[in-house]
Design a protein around this motif. Sequence first.
Motif, PDB file in Angstrom:
ATOM      1  N   THR A 153       0.809  -1.212   0.000  1.00 22.49           N
ATOM      2  CA  THR A 153       0.000   0.000   0.000  1.00 22.49           C
ATOM      3  C   THR A 153       0.845   1.266   0.000  1.00 22.49           C
ATOM      4  O   THR A 153       1.985   1.275   0.441  1.00 22.49           O
ATOM      5  N   ASP A 154       0.254   2.334  -0.497  1.00 19.30           N
ATOM      6  CA  ASP A 154       0.912   3.636  -0.449  1.00 19.30           C
ATOM      7  C   ASP A 154       1.082   4.101   0.992  1.00 19.30           C
ATOM      8  O   ASP A 154       2.048   4.790   1.312  1.00 19.30           O
ATOM      9  N   ALA A 155       0.150   3.722   1.861  1.00 19.07           N
ATOM     10  CA  ALA A 155       0.240   4.126   3.269  1.00 19.07           C
ATOM     11  C   ALA A 155       1.528   3.592   3.887  1.00 19.07           C
ATOM     12  O   ALA A 155       2.197   4.289   4.656  1.00 19.07           O
ATOM     13  N   TRP A 156       1.885   2.357   3.566  1.00 23.37           N
ATOM     14  CA  TRP A 156       3.114   1.784   4.105  1.00 23.37           C
ATOM     15  C   TRP A 156       4.314   2.580   3.600  1.00 23.37           C
ATOM     16  O   TRP A 156       5.214   2.915   4.365  1.00 23.37           O
ATOM     17  N   LEU A 157       4.311   2.920   2.329  1.00 21.20           N
ATOM     18  CA  LEU A 157       5.425   3.663   1.750  1.00 21.20           C
ATOM     19  C   LEU A 157       5.542   5.042   2.397  1.00 21.20           C
ATOM     20  O   LEU A 157       6.626   5.474   2.763  1.00 21.20           O
ATOM     21  N   LYS A 158       4.429   5.728   2.547  1.00 21.51           N
ATOM     22  CA  LYS A 158       4.444   7.057   3.172  1.00 21.51           C
ATOM     23  C   LYS A 158       4.891   6.990   4.620  1.00 21.51           C
ATOM     24  O   LYS A 158       5.537   7.913   5.113  1.00 21.51           O
ATOM     25  N   ALA A 159       4.573   5.896   5.311  1.00 25.07           N
ATOM     26  CA  ALA A 159       4.978   5.750   6.707  1.00 25.07           C
ATOM     27  C   ALA A 159       6.487   5.573   6.835  1.00 25.07           C
ATOM     28  O   ALA A 159       7.041   5.802   7.908  1.00 25.07           O
ATOM     29  N   GLN A 160       7.158   5.203   5.748  1.00 21.78           N
ATOM     30  CA  GLN A 160       8.603   4.985   5.792  1.00 21.78           C
ATOM     31  C   GLN A 160       9.413   6.264   5.574  1.00 21.78           C
ATOM     32  O   GLN A 160      10.618   6.263   5.751  1.00 21.78           O
ATOM     33  N   VAL A 161       8.752   7.360   5.212  1.00 21.63           N
ATOM     34  CA  VAL A 161       9.450   8.626   4.960  1.00 21.63           C
ATOM     35  C   VAL A 161       9.866   9.236   6.289  1.00 21.63           C
ATOM     36  O   VAL A 161       9.055   9.421   7.181  1.00 21.63           O
ATOM     37  N   HIS A 170      12.006  14.783   6.078  1.00 26.44           N
ATOM     38  CA  HIS A 170      11.722  14.909   4.646  1.00 26.44           C
ATOM     39  C   HIS A 170      10.363  15.519   4.391  1.00 26.44           C
ATOM     40  O   HIS A 170       9.892  15.533   3.253  1.00 26.44           O
ATOM     41  N   GLY A 205       7.258  14.578   5.357  1.00 25.47           N
ATOM     42  CA  GLY A 205       6.141  13.686   5.040  1.00 25.47           C
ATOM     43  C   GLY A 205       4.832  14.282   5.498  1.00 25.47           C
ATOM     44  O   GLY A 205       4.720  14.807   6.586  1.00 25.47           O
ATOM     45  N   HIS A 206       3.830  14.278   4.660  1.00 26.66           N
ATOM     46  CA  HIS A 206       2.537  14.911   4.979  1.00 26.66           C
ATOM     47  C   HIS A 206       1.583  13.911   5.531  1.00 26.66           C
ATOM     48  O   HIS A 206       1.382  12.861   5.183  1.00 26.66           O
TER      49      HIS A 206
END
Length: 57
Positions: free
Chosen positions: A42-50, A54, A56-57
């Motif tokens: 999921t994109d949520a997992w990817l965003k949680a890794q930022v 950086h 992250g929003h």
Amino acid sequence: MSDPERETEWQRRRRLAEVFGDALPETTSDERAPEEARAADTDAWLKAQVPPHHGGH
């Protein structure tokens, strides 16, 4: 070096891991729960890794 025909399974695995690393997971995707597979995709997992620095929003 040991004789490959005389080594036990764990010795064989250890020797191969030394050469090739531990590239394969212990379980395959069909052995894992469906939730585990979906969470990584999921994109949520990817965003949680930022990292926070950086922006992250």
